[in-house]
Design a protein around this motif. Structure first.
Motif, PDB file in Angstrom:
ATOM      1  N   ARG A   1       8.186  -1.463   3.807  1.00 25.93           N
ATOM      2  CA  ARG A   1       8.992  -0.586   2.984  1.00 25.93           C
ATOM      3  C   ARG A   1       8.834  -0.939   1.503  1.00 25.93           C
ATOM      4  NH1 ARG A   1      14.084  -0.891   3.182  1.00 25.93           N
ATOM      5  NH2 ARG A   1      14.596   1.335   3.244  1.00 25.93           N
ATOM      6  N   HIS A   2       9.232  -0.008   0.626  1.00 24.27           N
ATOM      7  CA  HIS A   2       9.248  -0.284  -0.803  1.00 24.27           C
ATOM      8  C   HIS A   2      10.175  -1.466  -1.109  1.00 24.27           C
ATOM      9  CE1 HIS A   2       7.294   3.586  -1.258  1.00 24.27           C
ATOM     10  NE2 HIS A   2       7.332   3.514  -2.571  1.00 24.27           N
ATOM     11  N   ASP A   3       9.698  -2.384  -1.935  1.00 20.52           N
ATOM     12  CA  ASP A   3      10.540  -3.463  -2.440  1.00 20.52           C
ATOM     13  C   ASP A   3      11.058  -3.009  -3.804  1.00 20.52           C
ATOM     14  OD1 ASP A   3      11.698  -5.761  -3.451  1.00 20.52           O
ATOM     15  OD2 ASP A   3      10.102  -7.094  -2.759  1.00 20.52           O
ATOM     16  N   LEU A   4      12.154  -2.247  -3.794  1.00 21.20           N
ATOM     17  CA  LEU A   4      12.635  -1.627  -5.021  1.00 21.20           C
ATOM     18  C   LEU A   4      13.134  -2.643  -6.033  1.00 21.20           C
ATOM     19  CD1 LEU A   4      14.439   1.569  -3.681  1.00 21.20           C
ATOM     20  CD2 LEU A   4      12.178   1.384  -4.723  1.00 21.20           C
ATOM     21  N   ASP A   5      13.674  -3.764  -5.561  1.00 22.81           N
ATOM     22  CA  ASP A   5      14.107  -4.798  -6.504  1.00 22.81           C
ATOM     23  C   ASP A   5      12.914  -5.341  -7.284  1.00 22.81           C
ATOM     24  OD1 ASP A   5      16.783  -4.609  -5.864  1.00 22.81           O
ATOM     25  OD2 ASP A   5      16.697  -6.169  -4.323  1.00 22.81           O
ATOM     26  N   ALA A   6      11.831  -5.632  -6.579  1.00 22.46           N
ATOM     27  CA  ALA A   6      10.632  -6.137  -7.238  1.00 22.46           C
ATOM     28  C   ALA A   6      10.031  -5.083  -8.164  1.00 22.46           C
ATOM     29  CB  ALA A   6       9.599  -6.581  -6.199  1.00 22.46           C
ATOM     30  N   MET A   7      10.093  -3.818  -7.765  1.00 22.37           N
ATOM     31  CA  MET A   7       9.570  -2.743  -8.617  1.00 22.37           C
ATOM     32  C   MET A   7      10.382  -2.628  -9.899  1.00 22.37           C
ATOM     33  SD  MET A   7       8.565   0.112  -5.718  1.00 22.37           S
ATOM     34  CE  MET A   7       8.011   1.342  -6.896  1.00 22.37           C
TER      35      MET A   7
ATOM     36  N   ARG B   1       0.814  -1.185   0.000  1.00 20.99           N
ATOM     37  CA  ARG B   1       0.000   0.000   0.000  1.00 20.99           C
ATOM     38  C   ARG B   1       0.855   1.245   0.000  1.00 20.99           C
ATOM     39  NH1 ARG B   1      -4.979   1.958   0.691  1.00 20.99           N
ATOM     40  NH2 ARG B   1      -5.860  -0.134   0.747  1.00 20.99           N
ATOM     41  N   SER B   2       0.376   2.235  -0.774  1.00 24.85           N
ATOM     42  CA  SER B   2       1.012   3.535  -0.816  1.00 24.85           C
ATOM     43  C   SER B   2      -0.106   4.569  -0.953  1.00 24.85           C
ATOM     44  CB  SER B   2       2.018   3.612  -1.965  1.00 24.85           C
ATOM     45  OG  SER B   2       2.849   4.751  -1.846  1.00 24.85           O
ATOM     46  N   PHE B   3       0.218   5.754  -1.446  1.00 26.91           N
ATOM     47  CA  PHE B   3      -0.763   6.832  -1.522  1.00 26.91           C
ATOM     48  C   PHE B   3      -1.969   6.388  -2.346  1.00 26.91           C
ATOM     49  CE2 PHE B   3      -1.607  11.349  -3.278  1.00 26.91           C
ATOM     50  CZ  PHE B   3      -2.580  11.572  -2.323  1.00 26.91           C
TER      51      PHE B   3
ATOM     52  N   VAL C   1      12.796   5.284   1.881  1.00 30.52           N
ATOM     53  CA  VAL C   1      13.823   4.682   1.037  1.00 30.52           C
ATOM     54  C   VAL C   1      15.130   5.425   1.263  1.00 30.52           C
ATOM     55  CG1 VAL C   1      14.556   4.277  -1.351  1.00 30.52           C
ATOM     56  CG2 VAL C   1      12.149   3.957  -0.701  1.00 30.52           C
ATOM     57  N   ARG C   2      16.205   4.680   1.473  1.00 34.48           N
ATOM     58  CA  ARG C   2      17.496   5.311   1.740  1.00 34.48           C
ATOM     59  C   ARG C   2      18.301   5.492   0.445  1.00 34.48           C
ATOM     60  NH1 ARG C   2      16.373   2.275   6.429  1.00 34.48           N
ATOM     61  NH2 ARG C   2      16.275   3.638   8.263  1.00 34.48           N
ATOM     62  N   ARG C   3      19.346   6.280   0.575  1.00 39.54           N
ATOM     63  CA  ARG C   3      20.092   6.778  -0.592  1.00 39.54           C
ATOM     64  C   ARG C   3      20.656   5.659  -1.469  1.00 39.54           C
ATOM     65  NH1 ARG C   3      22.578   9.827   2.029  1.00 39.54           N
ATOM     66  NH2 ARG C   3      21.614  11.818   1.527  1.00 39.54           N
ATOM     67  N   ALA C   4      21.393   4.727  -0.892  1.00 44.81           N
ATOM     68  CA  ALA C   4      22.068   3.700  -1.690  1.00 44.81           C
ATOM     69  C   ALA C   4      21.066   2.842  -2.454  1.00 44.81           C
ATOM     70  CB  ALA C   4      22.944   2.832  -0.789  1.00 44.81           C
ATOM     71  N   GLU C   5      19.981   2.441  -1.792  1.00 47.09           N
ATOM     72  CA  GLU C   5      19.000   1.591  -2.468  1.00 47.09           C
ATOM     73  C   GLU C   5      18.256   2.359  -3.556  1.00 47.09           C
ATOM     74  OE1 GLU C   5      15.889   0.192   0.196  1.00 47.09           O
ATOM     75  OE2 GLU C   5      16.095   1.997   1.442  1.00 47.09           O
ATOM     76  N   LEU C   6      18.021   3.650  -3.333  1.00 42.72           N
ATOM     77  CA  LEU C   6      17.357   4.444  -4.357  1.00 42.72           C
ATOM     78  C   LEU C   6      18.264   4.611  -5.578  1.00 42.72           C
ATOM     79  CD1 LEU C   6      14.956   6.153  -5.315  1.00 42.72           C
ATOM     80  CD2 LEU C   6      16.033   8.128  -4.206  1.00 42.72           C
TER      81      LEU C   6
ATOM     82  N   PRO D   1       8.902   9.885   2.332  1.00 41.98           N
ATOM     83  CA  PRO D   1       8.427   8.705   3.052  1.00 41.98           C
ATOM     84  C   PRO D   1       7.088   8.208   2.504  1.00 41.98           C
ATOM     85  CG  PRO D   1       9.082  10.441   4.587  1.00 41.98           C
ATOM     86  CD  PRO D   1       9.015  11.060   3.229  1.00 41.98           C
ATOM     87  N   ASN D   2       6.837   6.925   2.743  1.00 41.63           N
ATOM     88  CA  ASN D   2       5.648   6.312   2.170  1.00 41.63           C
ATOM     89  C   ASN D   2       4.400   6.604   2.998  1.00 41.63           C
ATOM     90  OD1 ASN D   2       4.296   4.524   0.285  1.00 41.63           O
ATOM     91  ND2 ASN D   2       4.134   3.081   1.975  1.00 41.63           N
TER      92      ASN D   2
END
Length: 360
Positions: free
Chosen positions: A140-146, A114-116, A170-175, A162-163
């Motif tokens: 948290r966001h699953d950025l790999d899956a996205m 869920r998000s906005f 989401v932190r800098r390195a993962e983004l 923030p979500n």
């Protein structure tokens, strides 16, 4: 005479309805607080009310279509070219313009869930298909899956940071890793409506991220920390092709002069803004600490709200809070989002949560 109904777009069938936070309600004589809409509990910043009243004396005139003074103020405050600034009716209005500018039937829009809750609405209005990627076990966001969900039909990706409603960031390195995987012709929108409440140095400022990435846009709003929710004004920073598309899709004169002048005054009252934000952040820490001590699981939040995943108990907990005088925002079957309000409201919420847990 024909009795047929006008033909409407099929994409509107079954479109979800945006559900605003319920107004406060309590028994007679009992104080009631609205903790359901992530509103700022404080009155307008110094100078803002005066600017809005002055603008109201000219409501027989159209507002400045280009929002020139506000654009110049934003460009100077954030150190961006004026040509990269676009304004709209709240950040959600600008978000809808971005979807309209990039996606149509047959295209895809990717976002966490869920998000906005406006994301599925504005996506379906455009005729595009929503691709919802579940949050991970830590909300948290699953950025790999996205990233893996992006196809040749993907036109836009929302990253709410923030979500909303979980408050996780989401932190800098993962983004950066995620953005490196996104094709350059896919627009990534960093929705930072709650950016001012962030205290984690590892959470990047989207304005710095977008500068060297032409396929990144940043959404901000005056509705939350600045306390102008009722005036509907938000803005985006994007490179010129995207910013120009935002101006093309904007509703002419959509941002009132009251909103423009109040926003300029708000930007000029930054010391008072920072003081209020610090106060809310301190209250947030207190609320999280006490809820955790009571035994609740509270995800780390960088916004002005906290999230409790309650599953089947969600609506029951929300009803108990409302009867006590603290209206929260339930998402049936999932959890509740609780805005950090004034101290008295937070005290009431904490007492109610403690009693609810004791009664389980």
């Amino acid at each position: 005479m024909s009795r047929e109904n006008p033909k409407l777009r099929a994409e509107l069938d079954g479109i979800p309805t945006y559900k605003p936070g319920r107004p406060p309600a309590a028994a007679e004589g009992v104080p009631a607080f609205k903790l359901s809409s992530n509103e700022n509990p404080y009155p307008p910043l110094p100078g803002v009310l005066e600017a809005a009243v002055a603008a109201a004396t000219k409501i027989n005139r159209y507002p400045d279509l280009a929002c020139a003074e506000l654009t110049a103020e934003l460009a100077e405050r954030f150190g961006v070219p004026a040509a990269h600034v676009a304004t709209g009716t709240g950040s959600v209005g600008v978000a809808q313009q971005l979807v309209q500018a990039t996606a149509g039937p047959g295209d895809e829009v990717v976002y966490a869930w869920r998000s906005f809750e406006a994301y599925p609405i504005i996506t379906q209005i455009s005729g595009a298909r929503a691709v919802q990627i579940p949050l991970d076990a830590e909300e948290r966001h699953d950025l790999d899956a996205m990233a893996e969900a992006i196809t040749d039909r993907t036109r836009l990706v929302f990253v709410c940071n923030p979500n909303n409603p979980t408050g996780t960031a989401v932190r800098r390195a993962e983004l950066e890793r995620f953005l490196d995987r996104v094709p350059g012709d896919v627009l990534v929108v960093l929705d930072e409506a709650y950016r001012e409440f962030n205290t984690d140095p590892d959470v990047p400022d989207g304005v710095q991220v977008y500068r060297d990435r032409p396929n990144v846009a940043v959404l901000r709003t005056f509705s939350k920390a600045y306390g102008l929710a009722g005036l509907r004004i938000g803005f985006a920073f994007a490179h010129e092709p995207v910013a120009e598309a935002l101006r093309k899709t904007a509703v002419p004169f959509g941002v009132s002069q009251l909103a423009q002048d109040a926003a300029v005054a708000s930007l000029r009252a930054e010391p008072a803004l920072l003081e209020r934000v610090m106060g809310l952040v301190a209250e947030r820490s207190r609320v999280v600490s006490e809820l955790t001590a009571q035994g609740w699981t509270v995800p780390e939040t960088q916004a002005n709200f906290v999230w409790l995943r309650l599953g089947e108990r969600t609506m029951d907990f929300a009803a108990v809070c409302e009867r006590a005088g603290a209206t929260v925002r339930p998402f049936a079957g999932e959890g509740v989002r609780i805005t950090v309000g004034e101290s008295e409201a937070n005290d009431l919420l904490l007492r109610t949560a403690a009693q609810y847990r004791k009664d389980l």
